[in-house]
Write a protein that holds these residues in place. Structure first.
Motif, PDB file in Angstrom:
ATOM      1  N   GLU A   1       0.820  -1.216   0.000  1.00  0.00           N
ATOM      2  CA  GLU A   1       0.000   0.000   0.000  1.00  0.00           C
ATOM      3  C   GLU A   1       0.851   1.262   0.000  1.00  0.00           C
ATOM      4  OE1 GLU A   1      -3.237   0.117   2.805  1.00  0.00           O
ATOM      5  OE2 GLU A   1      -3.788  -1.960   2.363  1.00  0.00           O
ATOM      6  N   GLY A   2       1.924   1.261   0.779  1.00  0.00           N
ATOM      7  CA  GLY A   2       2.793   2.436   0.850  1.00  0.00           C
ATOM      8  C   GLY A   2       3.412   2.774  -0.493  1.00  0.00           C
ATOM      9  N   GLU A   3       3.782   1.747  -1.245  1.00  0.00           N
ATOM     10  CA  GLU A   3       4.348   1.982  -2.571  1.00  0.00           C
ATOM     11  C   GLU A   3       3.313   2.615  -3.491  1.00  0.00           C
ATOM     12  OE1 GLU A   3       7.658  -1.596  -2.804  1.00  0.00           O
ATOM     13  OE2 GLU A   3       5.574  -2.036  -3.347  1.00  0.00           O
ATOM     14  N   ILE A   4       2.096   2.108  -3.429  1.00  0.00           N
ATOM     15  CA  ILE A   4       1.037   2.672  -4.272  1.00  0.00           C
ATOM     16  C   ILE A   4       0.797   4.128  -3.888  1.00  0.00           C
ATOM     17  CG2 ILE A   4      -1.409   2.519  -4.902  1.00  0.00           C
ATOM     18  CD1 ILE A   4       0.388   0.275  -6.083  1.00  0.00           C
ATOM     19  N   LYS A   5       0.765   4.408  -2.611  1.00  0.00           N
ATOM     20  CA  LYS A   5       0.531   5.779  -2.156  1.00  0.00           C
ATOM     21  C   LYS A   5       1.662   6.710  -2.583  1.00  0.00           C
ATOM     22  CE  LYS A   5      -2.372   4.400   1.697  1.00  0.00           C
ATOM     23  NZ  LYS A   5      -2.445   4.153   3.144  1.00  0.00           N
ATOM     24  N   ARG A   6       2.913   6.232  -2.505  1.00  0.00           N
ATOM     25  CA  ARG A   6       4.061   7.075  -2.845  1.00  0.00           C
ATOM     26  C   ARG A   6       4.324   7.164  -4.340  1.00  0.00           C
ATOM     27  NH1 ARG A   6       6.160   4.234   1.361  1.00  0.00           N
ATOM     28  NH2 ARG A   6       7.306   2.879  -0.063  1.00  0.00           N
ATOM     29  N   LEU A   7       4.008   6.106  -5.092  1.00  0.00           N
ATOM     30  CA  LEU A   7       4.456   6.032  -6.477  1.00  0.00           C
ATOM     31  C   LEU A   7       3.365   6.126  -7.539  1.00  0.00           C
ATOM     32  CD1 LEU A   7       7.099   3.251  -5.930  1.00  0.00           C
ATOM     33  CD2 LEU A   7       7.574   5.586  -6.662  1.00  0.00           C
ATOM     34  N   SER A   8       2.110   5.994  -7.163  1.00  0.00           N
ATOM     35  CA  SER A   8       1.062   5.972  -8.191  1.00  0.00           C
ATOM     36  C   SER A   8       1.055   7.254  -9.017  1.00  0.00           C
ATOM     37  CB  SER A   8      -0.310   5.706  -7.585  1.00  0.00           C
ATOM     38  OG  SER A   8      -0.645   6.697  -6.645  1.00  0.00           O
ATOM     39  N   PHE A   9       1.280   8.391  -8.392  1.00  0.00           N
ATOM     40  CA  PHE A   9       1.320   9.651  -9.139  1.00  0.00           C
ATOM     41  C   PHE A   9       2.391   9.579 -10.229  1.00  0.00           C
ATOM     42  CE2 PHE A   9       3.286  13.819  -9.833  1.00  0.00           C
ATOM     43  CZ  PHE A   9       2.199  14.535 -10.316  1.00  0.00           C
ATOM     44  N   ASP A  10       3.572   9.063  -9.882  1.00  0.00           N
ATOM     45  CA  ASP A  10       4.674   8.980 -10.846  1.00  0.00           C
ATOM     46  C   ASP A  10       4.340   8.029 -11.993  1.00  0.00           C
ATOM     47  OD1 ASP A  10       6.445  10.749  -9.397  1.00  0.00           O
ATOM     48  OD2 ASP A  10       6.650   9.125  -7.948  1.00  0.00           O
ATOM     49  N   PHE A  11       3.717   6.903 -11.675  1.00  0.00           N
ATOM     50  CA  PHE A  11       3.325   5.956 -12.716  1.00  0.00           C
ATOM     51  C   PHE A  11       2.258   6.560 -13.624  1.00  0.00           C
ATOM     52  CE2 PHE A  11       5.745   2.994 -10.348  1.00  0.00           C
ATOM     53  CZ  PHE A  11       5.992   1.903 -11.165  1.00  0.00           C
ATOM     54  N   ILE A  12       1.283   7.208 -13.034  1.00  0.00           N
ATOM     55  CA  ILE A  12       0.181   7.783 -13.811  1.00  0.00           C
ATOM     56  C   ILE A  12       0.672   8.942 -14.681  1.00  0.00           C
ATOM     57  CG2 ILE A  12      -2.004   9.038 -13.634  1.00  0.00           C
ATOM     58  CD1 ILE A  12      -2.525   7.241 -11.067  1.00  0.00           C
ATOM     59  N   GLU A  13       1.468   9.826 -14.114  1.00  0.00           N
ATOM     60  CA  GLU A  13       1.973  10.963 -14.895  1.00  0.00           C
ATOM     61  C   GLU A  13       2.843  10.503 -16.054  1.00  0.00           C
ATOM     62  OE1 GLU A  13       1.270  14.304 -14.913  1.00  0.00           O
ATOM     63  OE2 GLU A  13      -0.346  13.560 -13.657  1.00  0.00           O
ATOM     64  N   THR A  14       3.678   9.511 -15.813  1.00  0.00           N
ATOM     65  CA  THR A  14       4.523   8.982 -16.883  1.00  0.00           C
ATOM     66  C   THR A  14       3.662   8.328 -17.958  1.00  0.00           C
ATOM     67  OG1 THR A  14       6.357   8.681 -15.338  1.00  0.00           O
ATOM     68  CG2 THR A  14       6.445   7.429 -17.406  1.00  0.00           C
ATOM     69  N   ALA A  15       2.658   7.568 -17.535  1.00  0.00           N
ATOM     70  CA  ALA A  15       1.762   6.908 -18.493  1.00  0.00           C
ATOM     71  C   ALA A  15       1.005   7.947 -19.320  1.00  0.00           C
ATOM     72  CB  ALA A  15       0.788   5.992 -17.763  1.00  0.00           C
ATOM     73  N   LYS A  16       0.580   9.036 -18.702  1.00  0.00           N
ATOM     74  CA  LYS A  16      -0.124  10.090 -19.448  1.00  0.00           C
ATOM     75  C   LYS A  16       0.775  10.690 -20.524  1.00  0.00           C
ATOM     76  CE  LYS A  16      -2.466  13.056 -16.756  1.00  0.00           C
ATOM     77  NZ  LYS A  16      -2.835  13.805 -15.521  1.00  0.00           N
ATOM     78  N   ARG A  17       2.012  10.938 -20.171  1.00  0.00           N
ATOM     79  CA  ARG A  17       2.949  11.514 -21.150  1.00  0.00           C
ATOM     80  C   ARG A  17       3.257  10.517 -22.267  1.00  0.00           C
ATOM     81  NH1 ARG A  17       4.142  14.120 -16.179  1.00  0.00           N
ATOM     82  NH2 ARG A  17       4.494  16.341 -16.467  1.00  0.00           N
ATOM     83  N   LEU A  18       3.397   9.255 -21.905  1.00  0.00           N
ATOM     84  CA  LEU A  18       3.647   8.217 -22.908  1.00  0.00           C
ATOM     85  C   LEU A  18       2.459   8.125 -23.868  1.00  0.00           C
ATOM     86  CD1 LEU A  18       5.461   5.881 -23.907  1.00  0.00           C
ATOM     87  CD2 LEU A  18       4.225   4.402 -22.308  1.00  0.00           C
TER      88      LEU A  18
END
Length: 186
Positions: free
Chosen positions: A8-25
């Motif tokens: 859960e902590g990883e999702i809370k800390r990293l989901s923004f980074d994954f989503i933002e990168t995916a949006k740019r891709l």
């Protein structure tokens, strides 16, 4: 493929980074299909909530299908941990992302003696994949790198390196895993 973490902590800390990168891709490669491999329903619920909050509907979330997703993938963005090793063993070109709390990062930075955080690079004992850690996380650069991985027709060099890593694990896996763990703690 997106492998945003198993805790859960990883999702809370990293989901923004994954989503933002995916949006740019997705902006640069509109036809790309992006699938998130999620380890269980709770993690899927958390990541799904983050997607909804970001108004992102183009990421297909799948639970407990990591192997199948990796087998179909041309590139992956992976949270540091055993998922990096799994991705390498499937011979999928990938980049690694990790973020922890600032205090934890500074404490760990002083204790950890290896120059790498990903199991892929630690086991290979050299840099095979790029690692984006803390303030070095750059959504534009990561999207660019993923796009390059997808466009590259010749993945032979990196796949060969992953194959050699796989072979070395098969030959003396327990010993190499113990050495890698000891290297991490100094």
């Amino acid at each position: 493929a997106l492998l945003p973490g198993s805790r859960e902590g990883e999702i809370k800390r990293l989901s923004f980074d994954f989503i933002e990168t995916a949006k740019r891709l997705k902006q640069k490669h509109p036809k790309v299909q992006i699938v998130a491999a999620l380890v269980n329903p709770r993690i899927a619920e958390l990541f799904g909530a983050r997607l909804k909050k970001a108004h992102v509907d183009f990421i297909d979330c799948r639970v407990d299908k990591t192997r199948l997703i990796l087998e179909a993938s041309h590139a992956a963005m992976v949270t540091s941990g055993t998922a990096t090793l799994e991705t390498a063993l499937h011979k999928v070109p990938h980049l690694v992302v990790y973020r922890v709390g600032a205090v934890t990062y500074h404490l760990a930075k002083g204790l950890i003696k290896t120059p790498y955080i990903s199991m892929t690079n630690i086991i290979a004992q050299r840099k095979l994949v790029n690692e984006y850690i803390q303030d070095a996380i750059d959504h534009d650069q990561m999207a660019k790198e993923l796009g390059e991985m997808m466009a590259l027709n010749d993945h032979a060099p990196i796949k060969q390196a992953f194959y050699q890593m796989h072979e070395s694990l098969d030959l003396n896996g327990s010993e190499r895993a113990a050495i890698a763990a000891l290297d991490l703690i100094g």
